[in-house]
Each structure stands twice: as structure tokens, then as C-alpha cells.
Design an enzyme around this catalytic site. Structure first.
Site, short mmCIF file in Angstrom:
data_model
loop_
_atom_site.label_atom_id
_atom_site.label_comp_id
_atom_site.label_asym_id
_atom_site.label_seq_id
_atom_site.Cartn_x
_atom_site.Cartn_y
_atom_site.Cartn_z
N ASP A 486 33.93 44.27 36.78
CA ASP A 486 35.22 43.93 37.37
C ASP A 486 36.28 44.53 36.45
O ASP A 486 35.98 44.85 35.29
CB ASP A 486 35.33 42.40 37.46
CG ASP A 486 36.66 41.96 38.05
OD1 ASP A 486 37.13 42.63 38.98
OD2 ASP A 486 37.22 40.96 37.58
N ASP A 851 34.61 38.18 35.57
CA ASP A 851 35.22 36.98 35.00
C ASP A 851 34.93 35.74 35.84
O ASP A 851 35.43 34.66 35.56
CB ASP A 851 36.73 37.16 34.81
CG ASP A 851 37.45 37.49 36.11
OD1 ASP A 851 36.78 37.46 37.17
OD2 ASP A 851 38.66 37.77 36.09
N ASP A 855 33.81 37.07 41.66
CA ASP A 855 32.57 37.82 41.44
C ASP A 855 31.30 36.99 41.58
O ASP A 855 30.22 37.48 41.30
CB ASP A 855 32.61 38.44 40.03
CG ASP A 855 33.86 39.26 39.80
OD1 ASP A 855 34.20 40.04 40.69
OD2 ASP A 855 34.51 39.10 38.76
#
Length: 1219
Positions: A486, A851, A855
């Protein structure tokens, strides 16, 4: 007719879902059951044990196939590659037990909801229904559709109108009782497993049963010491496993226990409000939200709005605003009522309501959507209770190796039977000796040895602040060759620093206002938008919310007050939130702004908007903020500056994060009209206000880590929700895309009325930077890419929208694009998961580092998901790093590689140890002899047990090698290693066995005791030792004393030490063997002790070890033979079998290529002179003339869910439970 019968016998449960199951109907036959009970008694419970291991055998033995409608037992089978079976009894629920009369007329519905399966599940006039309980979820038999259907939730086919009008006034008390009986309690109950039950489950593991049989046999033969050592080790292992399972059970129980004890208020039809415990809630109940509340179920908001902390689900404790479901009159399913994400109306179980906002005087109402284990929290708990099996080649190959060793044992068993029966040994002794040989090949220490390496790796990871809830995935980390990252909070700093604003006026961008100047933001529509267009809330006097919103609001220097402030003082409508200028704000003619309504930010929509009222005005204003491209689309074209694309690219190319703002005046004067306004009406015909520019700096660890991964030929990919240009710039600045590589942007368009879907390949040209410096975007050159991709000088970049179009309409191109796709921007959570899945289909081992905010799905989907968030959502991720940067990724890969190599090493050692002992025992059996107990004890405890406990404690090598360790046991180097070392041990042992018989001093001790005693003076200078042998002259067949045993034992022992040393390979994946001090000391000690025993002439030692003294020259010959074997074995293993260059040369000479999909595509594309396409457009047509189409695509969802191919699915389960 047979096809119809088969159709009735079989059905699918949860079709198309992750937990899809096949279900088969069976009817119990009492005669068969009685015969099985008799057989169980006659076999001493062995048949019951087999039925416990194989539930399908139990069903097949006791029952006959029948239609599901008539079945009293069902057999469920998973549709993955493991094909696991579960047996369940069909239960009957009787509605006649309810305290009120129920109509037996088939035409009268039981519940008002005509979509509900309950109406089709209850048989009338019997008033009973059939159900099964599978993994905590209840399924009832639908007589209409002839299948089992899930209960405990409202059907998705309900429209917005249905939810408002069928359930809006609450359920009747009678309907509640019916639903309670059918759906079960609204409880997530995790039973604390009794210790005895956990113990029985562990002990009945097939390997432990075999181990118990082996140890019983050895104990009966007086082999007490090693048996006791293994028993102690096994007991410790079982106790630790039981303790660990019990602790997990207690923790999980404590986590969910409070959920079942919440007091709630519901609305009962015709009876008003009623308080009750949350476990009595049923789908369809109207839940009243009084204020702060921990939600005990999933519910859809139908009146009022509220702010919820979804940290438990998303991993971010950022307040999320929930809005009511509109009551639109249509027949469309409620989840599809608009473009907006339906989750914005859903309150999820386990989340916390922290603030409520009533609309008018009515209470805040929500319809209970799902209860118990059907809820979001229930699903999370179920995923912990029933983890998916781990599909990793190591474990399936290990099982095959064990089968091979067991077959070897069976061969030995019949060999022993033949030898002993030929010599007419009594049947009892023959059977015992044959069984001993059967147990020699499978070492009982194997489970402990394989587990201990994972434990060591876990401890080392813990020291680096990386915590693991799925230890079996550590080995899988050793195979990772692609890592997805990410961007925000992972590669870049979490917090954003405001750089400036670029307002617009008269269709032109104005002078930049820099926040670094320290001047207050001047008043204007842009300032009003920044002060009001956010989702911040005031909680206990503190402003809370999204960090981006917080930074933006703080930059205006305005302040927030709650609804206690008298809004009428400013002549405004009633509001929950009032914004006022702070003391440091610029001069403003507006005294306050009231935020009346919010349309929350959605990652799929990439925007949010609010309706506000300025003090002194009688009309309302709408403010919108979001992704610049998205905002510009909803603005009137004449208000968007003509140089908007260039200006946007100017900032994004420098790595800035850009947000656009817009507004419009709403032509309505009543607050009630505002509350009814659809989002689509608000977010249209807007006036563009300008850009908000924010800096998002790289973390200092990002660049070195990405460089380390690149040097290790591990591919890196960025998956972000941010702007494409920003993402590309971050990828280039971090050198994820090397400076010498070209970037090709892929833009895909959805098909329109007469135009098919299109795909444009655009080379990213040199950009003139806003700061006056030039950055070369195209510098074509060769770079050494991951996994040996030389000359991979181009990288594809695309947005989530383009990915979706390619997935739907250009699916045949997707693998070609993914092989070189590096930047994926504006990706929704669903698209992230889909992308990981597509990479896995190309046979990549995928790591995902994020994080935890958006996700979770991707972290769960990846082979190794690493969450940088410490929230409860990290439960979804196998690994969690307490240090919030990507340094954890190479640490994890290093430890994974070391653990994998250690597992292979210890497994190879134990296989060879079994074969070495097996060969030695076979030779001795030829003359009805066996190694002595203390001889076995020396090999088993002093060497093997110690080796297994310490071999895997070698630390990982600090530098990542540019290649991965072997991922499967059935690889040519490994198979050849085992085969060659087996040949070496056979040759040396057979030669020694035959050569000792040729010696002039040799005699068959038990047959010719007189000759043996007469020759003793030649063997030893120790007179007392000679006299001792005279006292032991009575020797019998089967005795341990023999020249063969005395010769073979040191050779077998040295052989065990040799393979332990050469299989403990250090570099490139582990530190050198000498850094493992305990292991090195043990090997040296074992070697010294063996040499000492070989050359010593002490009476007590010879008596205890059951040796016969031999001449010194023979002992030297034994040592020379052992050293020669060590040198040959070491050379073959190190110079040939572990020589990577040698194997690469063989592959090249014989034309062997990797079968991995991504390797195949790389090879094809390298030979294709037309690839990559540049500056051209392709259309989805009939597949001719270079056009592409995917006709098989029929699913209109955003990202269709497809099942992974067999062998690609990530599964999780301890290997030993699969035996």
C-alpha cells in the site's frame, strides 16, 4: 431418471462463496449400523478410530444414499483441492412447541417478509422444519427450491421499500418467536474446550497413534531409555499444544463473551418499545439506538444517522458516519439502490456507536440484518475457529515421503518375516522382530523436529517486533517472490503535511496560497468548503476523524462546536455541528456554518459531500471534495480551468497528493427538502473551487528496503487508493520503478452505446516539473529485474477503473499486463483482493504489506499478509509488525527462507536417519541379530534427538540471496541427495558387513563360542576384559554380541553425524553452521564420543555397549571408511547437489524451463517483438485483427469473485492434522 436421482442426492451450499460445500444426502440403515458396532468390538476399537479419522467412511458404512429431502444424515465435502469431509445429522425443529397457535393452512405465511426462506422451510400441517448446523451457521431445507438455505439474516432480495415498510414498524411478538426458534440465538458463543477433549483430539492424531504403537513395542523389548525420552518429549509437545489451544479458546471466548450480554431496546409492532437482552434479537427487529452502544448484530440504518468506530473491522479507529437507507420505491435489491457503497448504511456487529444524530424528533432506528455467526464479527470469529487449510508443497510432499518410508517399513516387515520363519524362530518372536523393523523407518521424533524450527523462527521474529498468529505461514514466506505495498502509511509517511491551496476564479487558477508562509487562509468559497466538507466529529471536546480531514480543517483556523450551541442565534436551521471562525482565522463576513447533512467518503466513489448553511443565509449550499478527476467530472465544464489536466499533472508528478473542492447553491428553502435530497442531485452541476495540495513524504526506510528486495530479485508492486500520477512519482522516487525504465500508462474505457470497450497504451513522456527541474520519465535501458528478468525496461501503470475494464473485457491480456504491472492506483478494497488473486494464478508467491485500513481483504488473500496496524483487524493478517515501516518485509522473508531450509534439512536428516538405521538393521537381521539398546540409545538420543532440537536454531543469513530456496521436497537436487546418500550408506555398510567376515580372526560368535574365546587374546591387551568375556560364554541365537554389530555400529553412528553436518547448510539462507554453537558442540561431542567408544578398551564400556573387542587396525579401518564416506558425501552435497550454477547449466543444456505461469509469459513476451504496445488503442471486438474480447464475462459486479484454480488457494492447517 438416474440424473434426476443424482441431482436430488447432491447440492451445493454457499454456492460461489469462499466456504462453498457440496452436500450429499444419506439415510441410516440400522442393520449396517449394528454390523459396524460388532466389527468395532471385534477389532478392539480400531474401526471406530478409522471412522474418527475418516467421517466419510462412517457414513458410507452405516448409511445408503438418498435424496436430500429424505436424508437423516448429510455428508459435506469442501470444493477445494483437499476435498475434506464433514458429517452432520439432520435435525428437526417443531413449531408446535411455541406457546401460541400457528395457522396450518399452507397459504398463510408464517412471517410477513415474503422473501424469507422460513415460509418455504416449514412443512404444514406438521409444523416442522429440517435443518443442519455447519461451522456455527444454521441451514434449513427449502421445500420449494429443494436445497439447504442459510437462516439468521434478511434476504438480499429485499428492496429499500421492503426494508422500510415490511420491518419499519417492528415485528409482531409471534413472528419474533418463530424467528427465534428457526434462526437460533443472536450469540457468538465460543465454547472453552475442556482440557480432556483437547487432549483426546491431540492423542488421536494418526501420527501419535502410530507413535504409541511404536513405543509400546520398543518398551516391551526393553528399549526403555529412548522410549521414555520420546514419551517425555511427546507429552511436553502435547501439553504445550493443549495449553496453547486452551489459551486461544479462553482469549477468543473472553473477546466475544460481552457481545452476548448487551441490553438493547427494540420496537415491537402494536406494543411499542421493549427492553431485552441482545441474544434474543432476530433478523427484522427494529433496534433503537439511544447513544453510545457496542453493536450486538449487523443492522441497516433506516432513520437518523450516527458515527461509528469500525476499528475492529478496518484496523483504523477513525470515526465513520453512517447514513440512513433511502426509502425509494423500486424492486431493486437494497444493496444496489444507488452507486454509493451500501456499507455506509450498515452498522456492523462489534463496532462502537460513539455518537447519534436523530432526524427530527424520531429515535434513531435500524433494522436487524444478520445475527450470531452470520454477522461481520461472527464471520471474523469463524475464520479463526475454522482456518482454511494451508496449501504448501512442503507439507504435501512431506506426507508423500512418509508414505514412502512406511512402504519401506512394510518391505522390511515381510523381509523379517521371511528370514525368521526360514530359521524356524517361534511365531511370537518372529512377529515382534518384524514389527520392530516396520517401525524403524518412520522416526517418532519427526513432528517435534518440524515444529521446533517454526518455533525458533517465531521467537526471532518476535524479537524484531513481528508477531504471528499463523506460524505455519512462516515457511511459506521463504517462497515469496512478489510483494505488494500500500502507499499511504506504508511506503510514505502516515500524516500529510499541507503545502498550499490553488483557488480558481473566472475559469482560471489563481496564485498559490502557501501554508509555509504562516498567513491565514483568506475567506472565500474555498475556505468555506475546507471548513465544512469533512466527516469530523466533536467527541468529549476533542475533534476526531480522518487525519486528512483534520489537517485540512485545522489549516482554516476555524473551530467546531456541537449542537448545544443555539443555531437560531445565527438564523440557521437546527444542526448537529456548528463551525465558527477561530481567533487566528482570517476576517470573515460569515459568523458560523451549520453542517446539516453528510454524504460520507467512499473509496469506490472517491469523494464525499455535505449540505451546509451559512449564518444569515436562507438557502443551503453543497460542498464536495475528492479525487480531482472525479470532482471535475461533476462540475460545470465552464467552471473548470482549461489547463486543469496540466496543473494537476504538474503537482502529482512532484509527488504531492491533490484534493479538489467544489460547491453549489441549492435552490430550496426547507430543511425537510434537504433531508430527502438524493446524493446524485447534490453532486451535480457544481462550481469548481480549486485544489488542496498536500505533501506525502517517503519514509526513510522505504528506499533501502525496496533496493534490498530488488537486489534479491523479489518483485515489488504498489497498490494504492491514491492518484495515478502521484503513485507513479512515489514509485520512481522510491526506485520501485528504476530511473532507466519507461512507464506505460494503460487507460481502459467501458463500452458505450455503439463503441466497444477500449484500451489505450500511452508512453509517459518527459515532464517539465513545477519546481523548474526536469525529470526524465523515459530513459530506455536494460535493468536487472526480479527473478532474473533481464531487460525488463518497461512498467505498466493503471487505475482501478482500467483494471476493472481489463478484467471484464480484456481478460486474455491480463496475465501479459500483470507480468510487468507495477503501479495500480485508485484501487478499491475489492480490486486489491482481486489483483492479489490474479497474481497468485500466475504462480507468484505473494506478500502484501499494508496499514490495515483498506487492505484487510488483500492481507487475508495473500500468502503472507503483513499488517502495520496494531488494531484488532490485524486478526485478519497472519503477521503484524509493531514497527510501522516496511523493514519487516525483508526480515520476514529472511526468517521464512531460513525456516524453510531448516525444515528441509531436518526432514532430509530424519529420512536419511531412518534409512541408515533400516539398512544396518536389515543386514543384522540376516543372521538374526539386532543393535543393542544402548547402541540405539546413543544414535537416537545423543545424536538424533539433540540434532532435531538444535539444527533449526541457526539464524537467518543477514543478506537476501538473489534466488529462493527449493520450495518442494520432490525436486531433483533433493531426491538425488537422498538417493545418493542412501547408496553411499548401503555401499559402506554392506562392504563392512561382508569384509568383516573375511578377516582371519572372524567367527560367528553365537555358533562358535569356543573359537571366539580362544581368539580373544588377539583382540585386546586388557586381561580383565578377556576374563570377563569368559564368564559370558553362553551365547544364544538373536544375541547382540557379534563382530558385525561391533563393526556396523560406529559406521552407522558416523553416518548419522555426517548427514547431520552436511544437511545443516549455512549460506546463502542461513548463517554458517559454526554460529550455531550448541549444534556445533553437539556434533563435535558426538564425534569425539564415538571415536572414544571405538578405540577404548574399558571393560565397563564394552559390557554396557555390548561390543566385542577387535584389533586396532580394524578399528582404524572403520574410522577411515567413515571419514572417506564423509568426504565423498560432503563433496557430492556441496559441490554438486547444492551447486546452483551446475543445475542452471543442466537446465540450459537440456532445455528445462520453469512451469510457473509468470515465467512462461515472461519467455513468450521476451520473444514478441510487438510487445509492449505503445501509443495505440485496442478495442474489445471479435478477437480478430489484434483486438481482444472476453466473452465469458457475464458478471456485472464491480470485481467479480472467481474461485482460485486448484493448487493456488491459500489454505491453512497444521500438517500433522492432515495425516
Amino acid at each position: 431418471m438416474e440424473e434426476e436421482s443424482e441431482k436430488d442426492h447432491r447440492a451445493l451450499l454457499n454456492q460461489g462463496e469462499e466456504n462453498e460445500l457440496e452436500v450429499f444426502g444419506y439415510h441410516t440403515q440400522h442393520l449396517r449400523r449394528a454390523l459396524c458396532l460388532i466389527a468395532s468390538v471385534l477389532t478392539g476399537g480400531v474401526l471406530q478410530l478409522l471412522f474418527y479419522w475418516r467421517p466419510e467412511w462412517r457414513v458410507w458404512a452405516n448409511c445408503t444414499p438418498c435424496s436430500l429431502q429424505e436424508a437423516d444424515t448429510v455428508l459435506l465435502r469442501t470444493t477445494d483441492e483437499f476435498q475434506r469431509y464433514i458429517r452432520k445429522k439432520v435435525l428437526c425443529l417443531h413449531l408446535s412447541t411455541l406457546k401460541f397457535p400457528i395457522s396450518k393452512n399452507p397459504k398463510d405465511p408464517l412471517v410477513a417478509d415474503h422473501h424469507s426462506v422460513i415460509n418455504q422451510a416449514v412443512m404444514k400441517p406438521d409444523l416442522k422444519l429440517r435443518c443442519i448446523q455447519v461451522q456455527k451457521i444454521r441451514y434449513v431445507w427449502d421445500y420449494l427450491k429443494k436445497r439447504f438455505q442459510k437462516v439468521g439474516l434478511l434476504e438480499d432480495s429485499n428492496s429499500c421499500y421492503d426494508i422500510h415498510h415490511t420491518f419499519g414498524l417492528g415485528l409482531t411478538s409471534e413472528e419474533q418467536e418463530v424467528r427465534r426458534l428457526v434462526c437460533g440465538p443472536n450469540a457468538i458463543e465460543v465454547e472453552i474446550q475442556p482440557i480432556w477433549k483437547l487432549l483426546v483430539k491431540q492423542v488421536l492424531n494418526p501420527f501419535y497413534v502410530f507413535q504409541a504403537f511404536t513405543l509400546t513395542l520398543w518398551l516391551s523389548q526393553g528399549y526403555i531409555e529412548y522410549s521414555v525420552a520420546i514419551i517425555i518429549l511427546t507429552i511436553i509437545s502435547i501439553v504445550l499444544s493443549v495449553y496453547d489451544l486452551r489459551q486461544q479458546s479462553v482469549k477468543l471466548h473472553n473477546l466475544v463473551e460481552d457481545h452476548n450480554k448487551v441490553q438493547v431496546t427494540i420496537l415491537v409492532k402494536d406494543k411499542g418499545l421493549q427492553e431485552l437482552e441482545s441474544h434474543l434479537l432476530v433478523p427484522g427487529d427494529i433496534l433503537i439506538l439511544p447513544g453510545k452502544l457496542s453493536l450486538p448484530c449487523d443492522a441497516v440504518l433506516i432513520d437518523g444517522s450516527c458515527v461509528v468506530n469500525e476499528g475492529m473491522l478496518t484496523g483504523e479507529s477513525i470515526p465513520v458516519t453512517k447514513t440512513p437507507l433511502p426509502g425509494t420505491e423500486n424492486t431493486m435489491p437494497w444493496k444496489c439502490h444507488s452507486l454509493e457503497d451500501y456499507r455506509k448504511h450498515v452498522l456492523f456487529c462489534g463496532t462502537e456507536v460513539i455518537q447519534v444524530k436523530p432526524s427530527g424528533q424520531r429515535p434513531i432506528r435500524a433494522v436487524v440484518l444478520q445475527t450470531g455467526y452470520n454477522t461481520a464479527k461472527g464471520d471474523l470469529v469463524r475464520s479463526i475457529l475454522y482456518p482454511r487449510p494451508l496449501n504448501f508443497k512442503l507439507y504435501s510432499d512431506a506426507f508423500k515421503f512418509l508414505v514412502f518410508l512406511a512402504c519401506l517399513g512394510v518391505v522390511g516387515f515381510f523381509y523379517a518375516l521371511g528370514i525368521y520363519m526360514y530359521h524356524e524362530i517361534p511365531p511370537r518372536d518372529t512377529a515382534i522382530m518384524a514389527l520392530i523393523l516396520l517401525t524403524v523407518t518412520v522416526p517418532p521424533v519427526l513432528p517435534a523436529a518440524l515444529t521446533i524450527g517454526i518455533v525458533y523462527a517465531q521467537k526471532r521474529l518476535k524479537k524484531k517486533k513481528i508477531f504471528c498468529i499463523s506460524p505455519q505461514r512462516i515457511n511459506m514466506c521463504g517462497q515469496i517472490n512478489l510483494v505488494c505495498f500500500d502507499k499511504t502509511g506504508t511506503l510514505t509517511e502516515d500524516g500529510l503535511d499541507l503545502w498550499g491551496t490553488v483557488p480558481t476564479a473566472n475559469n482560471c487558477f489563481q496564485k498559490v496560497h502557501s501554508f509555509a508562509s504562516g498567513k491565514a487562509l483568506p475567506w472565500g468559497p474555498l475556505c468555506a468548503a475546507m471548513a465544512s466538507c469533512h466527516s469530523l466529529i466533536l467527541l468529549d471536546g476533542t475533534i476526531q476523524g480522518d487525519p486528512l480531514d483534520l489537517k485540512m480543517f485545522e489549516s482554516t483556523a476555524w473551530k467546531m462546536e456541537d449542537c448545544n450551541v443555539n443555531a437560531y442565534k445565527f438564523g440557521m436551521s437546527d444542526s448537529n455541528t456548528i463551525i465558527k471562525p477561530g481567533p487566528e482565522a482570517s476576517q470573515s463576513p460569515v459568523e458560523a456554518i451549520a453542517i446539516l447533512r453528510q454524504f460520507p467518503f467512499s473509496s469506490s466513489l472517491q469523494r464525499m459531500s455535505v449540505i451546509a448553511q451559512l449564518a444569515g443565509e436562507h438557502h443551503f449550499r453543497a460542498y464536495l471534495k475528492g479525487a480531482p478527476e472525479m470532482v471535475a467530472r461533476f462540475c460545470r465544464p465552464e467552471t473548470v480551468p482549461k489547463n486543469f489536466p496540466q496543473e494537476l499533472r504538474n503537482y502529482t508528478a512532484q509527488g504531492f497528493r491533490v484534493i479538489a473542492l467544489a460547491h453549489k447553491v441549492l435552490k430550496m428553502g426547507k430543511l425537510s427538502d434537504v433531508q430527502r435530497l438524493a446524493r446524485e442531485k447534490v453532486e451535480s452541476e457544481l462550481t469548481f473551487l480549486g485544489l488542496l495540495i498536500m505533501e506525502n513524504r517517503l519514509k526513510k526506510e522505504t528506499k533501502p528496503v525496496l533496493k534490498e528486495l530488488s537486489e534479491a530479485r523479489i518483485r515489488t508492486v504498489m497498490i494504492t487508493g491514491d492518484n495515478l500520477q502521484t503513485a507513479i512519482t512515489v514509485a520512481k522516487n522510491s526506485e520501485m520503478i528504476p530511473p532507466s525504465s519507461q512507464v506505460i500508462i494503460i487507460e481502459a474505457s467501458e463500452p458505450e452505446e455503439h463503441i466497444p470497450a477500449s484500451l489505450t497504451w500511452q508512453l509517459m513522456e518527459n515532464q517539465e516539473m513545477g519546481t523548474g527541474k526536469k525529470e526524465a520519465y523515459v530513459n530506455i535501458g536494460n535493468s536487472s529485474g526480479p527473478d532474473g528478468e533481464t531487460g525488463s525496461s518497461y512498467h505498466f501503470a493503471m487505475s482501478g477503473k482500467s483494471y476493472q475494464v481489463i478484467f471484464q473485457h480484456f481478460n486474455s491480456l491480463l496475465p501479459k499486463i500483470l507480468v510487468n504491472g507495477t503501479v495500480f492506483a485508485r484501487m478499491s478494497p475489492g480490486q486489491k483482493s482481486s489483483l492479489i488473486e490474479e497474481f497468485q494464478k500466475l504462480n507468484y508467491y505473494v506478500g502484501m504489506c499494508g496499514d490495515g485500513a483498506n487492505d484487510c481483504g488483500a492481507l487475508k488473500m495473500a500468502h503472507a499478509g503483513i499488517s502495520l496496524s496494531e488494531q484488532e483487524a490485524s486478526v485478519a493478517s497472519p503477521f503484524t509488525s509493531k514497527i510501522a515501516n516496511i523493514e519487516c518485509v525483508p526480515h520476514l522473508i529472511r526468517e521464512g527462507r531460513a525456516a524453510l531450509v531448516s525444515s528441509f534439512g531436518v526432514f532430509k536428516y530424519l529420512v536419511m536417519y531412518g534409512i541408515i538405521q533400516f539398512v544396518g538393521t536389515l543386514l543384522l537381521y540376516w543372521q538374526l541379530q539386532l543393535f543393542g539398546n544402548y547402541q540405539y540409545l546413543m544414535q537416537d538420543v545423543a545424536i538424533t534427538l539433540m540434532v532435531c532440537l538444535t539444527m533449526t536454531s541457526t539464524h537467518a543469513y543477514p543478506k537476501l540471496a538473489p534466488f529462493r530456496p527449493a520450495g518442494q521436497l520432490f525436486s531433483p537436487p533433493l531426491l538425488l541427495s537422498v538417493f545418493l546418500h542412501s547408496c553411499f550408506t548401503c555401499i559402506v555398510q554392506v562392504c563392512a558387513f561382508l569384509y568383516v567376515k573375511q578377516q582371519p580372526w572372524y567367527c560367528e560368535v553365537y555358533r562358535d563360542a569356543e573359537c571366539f574365546l580362544a581368539n580373544q587374546s588377539n583382540f585386546s591387551s586388557n586381561v580383565s576384559l578377556e576374563r570377563n568375556w569368559t564368564r559370558n560364554a553362553t551365547l544364544i541365537p538373536g544375541s547382540i554380541l557379534s563382530f558385525e554389530t561391533t563393526t556396523l555400529w560406529p559406521i552407522v553412528t558416523f553416518n548419522c553425524i555426517t548427514v547431520a553436518f552436511i544437511f545443516s547448510k549455512g549460506k546463502p539462507f542461513r548463517k554458517p553452521i559454526y554460529t550455531n554453537y550448541i549444534f556445533s558442540f553437539l556434533l563435535i561431542s558426538a564425534s569425539g564420543l564415538t571415536i572414544f567408544l571405538l578405540f577404548s578398551d574399558f571393560q565397563d564400556i564394552y559390557q554396557g555397549m555390548e561390543f566385542i573387542p577387535t584389533i586396532t587396525s580394524w578399528r582404524v579401518s572403520i574410522l577411515v571408511a567413515a571419514l572417506t564416506q564423509f568426504c565423498v558425501a560432503f563433496f557430492v552435497e556441496d559441490a554438486i547437489l547444492q551447486n546452483r550454477a551446475f543445475w542452471l547449466l543442466i537446465k540450459k543444456v537440456f532445455g528445462f524451463y520453469s512451469k510457473s505461469q509468470y515465467r512462461t509469459w515472461q519467455k513468450k513476451l521476451a520473444e514478441d517483438s510487438t510487445w509492449p504496445p505503445i501509443n495505440r488503442t485496442d478495442y474489445a471486438s471479435d478477437g480478430k485483427n489484434g483486438f481482444y474480447i472476453n466473452k465469458g464475462y457475464e458478471n456485472h459486479e464491480l470485481v467479480p469473485k472467481q474461485k482460485l484454480k486448484s493448487g493456488d488457494q491459500i489454505k491453512e492447517q497444521h500438517f500433522w492434522t492432515r495425516l
